[in-house]
Design a protein around this motif. Structure first.
Motif, mmCIF file in Angstrom:
data_model
loop_
_atom_site.group_PDB
_atom_site.id
_atom_site.type_symbol
_atom_site.label_atom_id
_atom_site.label_comp_id
_atom_site.label_asym_id
_atom_site.label_seq_id
_atom_site.Cartn_x
_atom_site.Cartn_y
_atom_site.Cartn_z
ATOM 1 N N LEU A 63 32.612 -23.872 14.886
ATOM 2 C CA LEU A 63 33.057 -23.773 13.494
ATOM 3 C C LEU A 63 34.266 -22.857 13.394
ATOM 4 O O LEU A 63 34.211 -21.702 13.837
ATOM 5 C CB LEU A 63 31.941 -23.214 12.611
ATOM 6 N N GLN A 64 35.335 -23.375 12.822
ATOM 7 C CA GLN A 64 36.540 -22.578 12.612
ATOM 8 C C GLN A 64 37.024 -22.774 11.177
ATOM 9 O O GLN A 64 36.859 -23.851 10.608
ATOM 10 C CB GLN A 64 37.651 -23.003 13.575
ATOM 11 N N ALA A 65 37.618 -21.746 10.620
ATOM 12 C CA ALA A 65 38.134 -21.835 9.253
ATOM 13 C C ALA A 65 38.855 -20.543 8.901
ATOM 14 O O ALA A 65 38.707 -19.522 9.586
ATOM 15 C CB ALA A 65 37.010 -22.081 8.261
ATOM 16 N N MET A 66 39.594 -20.585 7.823
ATOM 17 C CA MET A 66 40.178 -19.378 7.270
ATOM 18 C C MET A 66 39.075 -18.538 6.632
ATOM 19 O O MET A 66 37.970 -19.028 6.370
ATOM 20 C CB MET A 66 41.243 -19.746 6.227
ATOM 21 N N ASP A 67 39.360 -17.269 6.369
ATOM 22 C CA ASP A 67 38.386 -16.390 5.730
ATOM 23 C C ASP A 67 37.949 -16.975 4.389
ATOM 24 O O ASP A 67 38.759 -17.543 3.647
ATOM 25 C CB ASP A 67 38.990 -14.998 5.501
ATOM 26 N N ALA A 68 36.657 -16.830 4.077
ATOM 27 C CA ALA A 68 36.036 -17.273 2.826
ATOM 28 C C ALA A 68 35.898 -18.784 2.733
ATOM 29 O O ALA A 68 35.630 -19.321 1.653
ATOM 30 C CB ALA A 68 36.802 -16.743 1.607
ATOM 31 N N ALA A 69 36.029 -19.479 3.845
ATOM 32 C CA ALA A 69 35.896 -20.939 3.813
ATOM 33 C C ALA A 69 34.447 -21.391 3.732
ATOM 34 O O ALA A 69 34.176 -22.545 3.420
ATOM 35 C CB ALA A 69 36.567 -21.566 5.034
ATOM 36 N N GLY A 70 33.499 -20.514 4.040
ATOM 37 C CA GLY A 70 32.091 -20.864 3.913
ATOM 38 C C GLY A 70 31.379 -21.160 5.217
ATOM 39 O O GLY A 70 30.373 -21.882 5.222
ATOM 40 N N LYS A 71 31.867 -20.605 6.327
ATOM 41 C CA LYS A 71 31.224 -20.858 7.624
ATOM 42 C C LYS A 71 29.792 -20.333 7.640
ATOM 43 O O LYS A 71 28.868 -21.034 8.064
ATOM 44 C CB LYS A 71 32.033 -20.210 8.762
ATOM 45 N N ASP A 72 29.603 -19.085 7.199
ATOM 46 C CA ASP A 72 28.273 -18.474 7.240
ATOM 47 C C ASP A 72 27.275 -19.245 6.379
ATOM 48 O O ASP A 72 26.139 -19.514 6.795
ATOM 49 C CB ASP A 72 28.340 -17.019 6.764
ATOM 50 N N SER A 73 27.680 -19.594 5.157
ATOM 51 C CA SER A 73 26.759 -20.296 4.263
ATOM 52 C C SER A 73 26.500 -21.710 4.757
ATOM 53 O O SER A 73 25.410 -22.247 4.556
ATOM 54 C CB SER A 73 27.303 -20.307 2.828
ATOM 55 N N LEU A 74 27.474 -22.333 5.411
ATOM 56 C CA LEU A 74 27.248 -23.666 5.973
ATOM 57 C C LEU A 74 26.177 -23.604 7.053
ATOM 58 O O LEU A 74 25.276 -24.447 7.101
ATOM 59 C CB LEU A 74 28.547 -24.244 6.531
ATOM 60 N N ILE A 75 26.261 -22.604 7.922
ATOM 61 C CA ILE A 75 25.249 -22.440 8.974
ATOM 62 C C ILE A 75 23.867 -22.262 8.348
ATOM 63 O O ILE A 75 22.885 -22.873 8.776
ATOM 64 C CB ILE A 75 25.601 -21.244 9.875
ATOM 65 N N GLU A 76 23.799 -21.441 7.298
ATOM 66 C CA GLU A 76 22.520 -21.186 6.636
ATOM 67 C C GLU A 76 21.938 -22.459 6.024
ATOM 68 O O GLU A 76 20.747 -22.757 6.187
ATOM 69 C CB GLU A 76 22.719 -20.132 5.538
ATOM 70 N N HIS A 77 22.764 -23.221 5.315
ATOM 71 C CA HIS A 77 22.272 -24.385 4.591
ATOM 72 C C HIS A 77 22.040 -25.601 5.495
ATOM 73 O O HIS A 77 21.160 -26.421 5.227
ATOM 74 C CB HIS A 77 23.239 -24.760 3.464
#
Length: 289
Positions: A63-77
């Protein structure tokens, strides 16, 4: 509703980041998307169980993205419903002095998923051609080069080649690699940063270091575009998902992951005739107690 997110968002040929959408414009609405996510999480858990039982293959999700793109919440959901024994998340921050004393891929080798497991890289080996391309002086911490002038196009081509070889080696040895870039707009990032400032329970997420990096947005987009174009291969494809709507990014990501697992032809182990006889003997022994 039949939606082929894997085909729609895979990076084929040479992409232009500016031409790719950051907002979903299809027919799926938010409520239907949330329901689809719940249904797909059940399917993902079943496939993960099969992967664990098969024990001959593994899956690496980058998973790669700019800051605040939602990587952490995507992993959680997306992964919140899987068996934690078969899934590991690794978040890669700035390398330590020990990590800098090895080649740039060393710490990522150590974090690879075992056979039978799903591994998630929250940021990854790509930081070496993203952050380090925007800030080439960071490479001097590896103590191999003398000055920033050493980081010419030949240097970067060799980095891309190392990454391609790394991922090809993984794919040839039982690890399926899929790479997801959550593509958000600069406007969406601004709104999420302001939310982090305005909402007290989100203050901890905001760092003053985010603003200088935001000022380098165009340089980061160029770095992402080149990295994706240099390294999106059939054995390790990049998927560029519109990320402005978090609910949609999660639905697209889980379907891409499910497609990858289904393509691995996972099977539950079949017992030999001798093992089946032993099981029958165990049954009789238990029933006779």
């Amino acid at each position: 509703m039949d939606l082929d997110f894997s085909d729609n968002f895979i990076a084929k040929g040479k992409i232009s980041i500016k031409e790719l959408a950051t907002k979903y414009k299809g027919d799926l609405d938010k409520e239907a998307g949330k329901k689809m996510l719940l249904d797909e999480k059940i399917k993902l858990r079943e496939l993960q169980e099969r992967l664990y039982a098969d024990s001959g293959k593994s899956l690496l999700v980058v998973l790669q993205a700019m800051d605040a793109a939602g990587k952490d919440s995507l992993i959680e959901h997306v992964f919140g419903g899987v068996n934690p024994q078969g899934c590991e998340v690794h978040s890669f921050k700035t390398p330590s002095s020990k990590e800098y004393s090895h080649d740039f891929l060393w710490r990522h080798y150590l974090a690879l998923p075992e056979k039978g497991k799903i591994g998630i890289f929250n940021r990854s080996h790509y930081e070496s051609v993203l952050v380090c391309k925007v800030h080439p002086d960071y490479n001097l911490n590896e103590k191999v080069w003398n000055s920033v002038s050493d980081f010419d196009d030949k240097f970067w081509q060799e980095r891309y080649e190392s990454i391609r070889n790394f991922e090809k080696h993984l794919s040839e040895n039982g690890t399926t690699v899929i790479k997801i870039f959550l593509h958000i707009s600069k406007e969406a990032q601004k709104k999420r940063f302001l939310d982090r400032i305005d909402e007290q329970d989100k203050n901890w997420k905001f760092s003053m270091g985010d603003l200088p990096e935001r000022a380098l947005w165009d340089e980061y987009m160029k770095a992402y575009e080149r990295a994706i174009n240099e390294t999106s291969k059939d054995h390790a494809p990049w998927f560029v998902i519109p990320g402005d709507d978090k609910w949609f990014a999660r639905v697209a990501a889980i379907q891409i992951i499910i497609d990858a697992l289904e393509g691995m032809d996972l099977k539950f182990p079949k017992l030999s005739e001798a093992d089946q006889k032993e099981l029958e003997g165990a049954r009789k022994q238990l029933e006779s107690e």
